[in-house]
Design an enzyme around this catalytic site. Structure first.
Site, PDB file in Angstrom:
ATOM      1  N   HIS A   1      -7.766   2.896   3.706  1.00 50.74           N
ATOM      2  CA  HIS A   1      -7.527   3.658   2.482  1.00 50.74           C
ATOM      3  C   HIS A   1      -6.999   2.739   1.391  1.00 50.74           C
ATOM      4  CE1 HIS A   1      -6.658   6.938  -0.205  1.00 50.74           C
ATOM      5  NE2 HIS A   1      -5.405   6.520  -0.336  1.00 50.74           N
ATOM      6  N   SER A   2      -7.612   2.825   0.198  1.00 44.00           N
ATOM      7  CA  SER A   2      -7.192   2.063  -0.969  1.00 44.00           C
ATOM      8  C   SER A   2      -7.226   0.562  -0.666  1.00 44.00           C
ATOM      9  CB  SER A   2      -5.800   2.544  -1.412  1.00 44.00           C
ATOM     10  OG  SER A   2      -5.467   2.069  -2.693  1.00 44.00           O
ATOM     11  N   MET A   3      -6.107  -0.143  -0.760  1.00 41.42           N
ATOM     12  CA  MET A   3      -6.085  -1.550  -0.370  1.00 41.42           C
ATOM     13  C   MET A   3      -6.664  -1.728   1.026  1.00 41.42           C
ATOM     14  SD  MET A   3      -2.697  -3.890   0.237  1.00 41.42           S
ATOM     15  CE  MET A   3      -2.668  -5.164   1.505  1.00 41.42           C
TER      16      MET A   3
END
Length: 264
Positions: free
Chosen positions: A101-103
């Protein structure tokens, strides 16, 4: 982190629960989860609690947080991916799916590339809350003064309001979060072969960091199948849709297993 069992090294955590966890430890596949900037392995405990017995949930623990808080943070996505790919080698005796998720989506993508170069193709890459790696935006939040950086974090949500409101605590962890942001914002995509596994891109409809058009470009990073799923919500949409997301993960992993693992 009482529900988190240590893996074979400092990087990987096994998220096991009671009798179901015992069964998961012998599961035919494992789902490796990569946290967001400032996140930790424990973020994925809800995923592990809902995962089917046929999928063991492993979570990556980056240095500089929780039980690794005394260690130096790594502010380079490539270095993180190198270290994690090395740590995952002992887990490649069975098929691995990756969820970030995300990074974590960027780190998972770079880990998938490294595993593929070594002959281990993941079953599926689930990229959540992140635009495609090849799309660069000139973001410099990691260079802001503390007050401006805190405003950035509050704008994205995802952290309990009482934690964001605790200035002493937040200022204590800001160096770690800032390091993660530096890793993301200084990342530059290195052109190369597409992944040989399918990519499932997941995002919130109101996520300012992952607009649907940018998320859709993940299709250019795989030579296998691509799917995009949008959910109501912002950057941390997944906290409100864990059950549905785990259902998607279970279905895609099962289909990939049935189709045969390409790395062996």
């Amino acid at each position: 982190m009482d529900d988190v069992k240590s893996g074979d090294d400092t990087w990987i955590r096994r998220l096991l629960f009671g009798p179901a966890g015992t069964e998961a430890a012998g599961a035919p596949a494992a789902l490796v989860c990569f946290p967001h900037a400032g996140g930790a392995a424990s973020f994925y405990l809800p995923v592990a609690r809902l995962a089917p017995p046929g999928v063991e949930v492993l979570a990556v623990q980056y240095p500089g947080r929780q039980d690794r808080r005394a260690e130096r943070c790594l502010d380079d996505i490539g270095e993180l991916a190198d270290r994690i790919a090395d740590a995952l080698q002992v887990w490649t005796t069975r098929p691995l799916a990756l969820f970030g998720h995300s990074m974590g989506a960027l780190v998972a993508f770079e880990v998938a590339r490294r595993l593929q170069e070594r002959g281990t193709v993941p079953l599926v890459l689930f990229a959540s809350g992140r635009r495609a790696p090849s799309i660069h935006r000139d973001e410099r939040a990691h260079l802001r003064p503390d007050d401006g950086f805190l405003a950035e974090l509050r704008g994205l949500g995802g952290t309990a309001a009482k934690v964001l409101g605790d200035d002493d605590f937040m200022r204590a962890v800001l160096p770690m979060v800032r390091s993660d942001y530096r890793a993301v914002e200084t990342y530059r995509y290195r052109p190369g072969p597409g992944l040989s596994c399918p990519v499932v891109a997941l995002s919130g409809t109101d996520d300012p960091k992952a607009r649907p058009g940018d998320v859709g470009v993940w299709r250019d990073h795989t030579e296998a199948g691509f799917e995009m799923r949008l959910f109501p919500g912002g950057h941390f949409y997944l906290t409100d849709h864990v059950e549905e997301i785990v259902g998607i993960v279970a279905s895609r992993v099962s289909s990939a297993l049935a189709a045969g693992h390409p790395s062996r």
